[in-house]
Structure formats: C-alpha cells, structure tokens
Scaffold this motif. Sequence first.
Motif, PDB file in Angstrom:
ATOM      1  N   THR A   1      46.290 -27.002  24.763  1.00  0.00           N
ATOM      2  CA  THR A   1      45.843 -26.134  25.591  1.00  0.00           C
ATOM      3  C   THR A   1      46.942 -25.095  26.165  1.00  0.00           C
TER       4      THR A   1
ATOM      5  N   SER B   1      53.088 -25.871  23.848  1.00  0.00           N
ATOM      6  CA  SER B   1      51.635 -25.848  24.320  1.00  0.00           C
ATOM      7  C   SER B   1      51.843 -26.390  25.814  1.00  0.00           C
TER       8      SER B   1
ATOM      9  N   LYS C   1      41.119 -27.007  18.988  1.00  0.00           N
ATOM     10  CA  LYS C   1      41.424 -28.396  18.536  1.00  0.00           C
ATOM     11  C   LYS C   1      41.594 -28.284  16.932  1.00  0.00           C
TER      12      LYS C   1
ATOM     13  N   SER D   1      33.317 -19.026  28.752  1.00  0.00           N
ATOM     14  CA  SER D   1      34.201 -18.718  27.588  1.00  0.00           C
ATOM     15  C   SER D   1      34.013 -17.363  27.167  1.00  0.00           C
TER      16      SER D   1
ATOM     17  N   GLN E   1      47.856 -22.180  28.777  1.00  0.00           N
ATOM     18  CA  GLN E   1      47.613 -21.511  29.927  1.00  0.00           C
ATOM     19  C   GLN E   1      48.129 -19.844  29.647  1.00  0.00           C
TER      20      GLN E   1
ATOM     21  N   VAL F   1      42.286 -22.905  24.510  1.00  0.00           N
ATOM     22  CA  VAL F   1      41.862 -24.532  23.988  1.00  0.00           C
ATOM     23  C   VAL F   1      41.952 -24.664  22.556  1.00  0.00           C
TER      24      VAL F   1
ATOM     25  N   GLU G   1      49.542 -28.348  27.341  1.00  0.00           N
ATOM     26  CA  GLU G   1      49.078 -29.563  27.236  1.00  0.00           C
ATOM     27  C   GLU G   1      48.456 -30.049  26.049  1.00  0.00           C
TER      28      GLU G   1
ATOM     29  N   GLN H   1      42.747 -19.757  29.990  1.00  0.00           N
ATOM     30  CA  GLN H   1      43.388 -20.808  29.120  1.00  0.00           C
ATOM     31  C   GLN H   1      42.704 -20.639  27.546  1.00  0.00           C
TER      32      GLN H   1
END
Length: 142
Positions: A131, A116, A79, A2, A133, A77, A118, A75
């Motif tokens: 997610t 997005s 939440k 990360s 990319q 990500v 995903e 990527q």
Amino acid sequence: MSLYNKSLSLDSTIDRLSQVEGLIDELYEGGQLTESVYGNVLVAVTEAFLNAHNHGNAEDPSKQIDLEFDIDDSQVVIKVSDEGLGFDFEQLPDPTSAENIEKVSGRGLFIIKNLSDELEFERDGATLVMTFQKTPKDVVVA
C-alpha cells in the motif's frame, strides 16, 4: 471509490517484467499514479515480481504471477502473487547487519518494506500486498 482496478496474470518469465514496468509507466502517464508514489511503486513492484519469479515460482515458466492494482483518491494498493508455497516472513535476515551486508541477494523485501507505506503478507507469504499513500497535495477532491 476505486479510480482504477486491474488484474493480470503473467507467465513467470523474466521478459514479462518489462510488461509490468510498462503498465506502471502507463498508470503514471494516465494520472492514476502521482509523481510522489510513481518511483516507489515502480521499484517495489519490480522487486516483488522478481521475488515471485525467482523464489516463489522457482523460475518455472509454466507458473503464473498475478498482479492486482486498486487505485483510489488516497492510496495505491498492489498485490503480487506467485504459485509458491510461501515463506517464513517473520524470520527474514536483516540485510543491513554485518554478516549480511556483502551478500548479493536478500534485499528485495527490505526495499519493498521501505518504499511502501504498508506491507502485508497473505497465503503464507505467496502474496504481497503493498500500500502506497498518496500525499495530501496529490489527493483530488471532487
């Protein structure tokens, strides 16, 4: 590995949206978000925050919206979680169908899904996991 990881918990008030937008701008200016994903991230996270505030938390300022950012070389990500009970994400009306096209709401998740790469639902839909990319030209090889 990360490159950037951050979590924050915000009051479920509409004025906190500018704080979220400011953080996304900082990530772009700091190089953690590339030009290819910046706009999609900004719009999708804004929509997710608004859905969490309006629907999940029912505009209750005593509730929280939690955001988690995890960015690596390939990527992004993110939440977004609210304190609501979730929703039936399997039965969402199509906002592009004739009976829904003129409705003033109901497009947020459609927008998020299309921006997005995903989209996952956790906690019965009370948490969205988006997610994005990074394009191959954006990936930095050490």
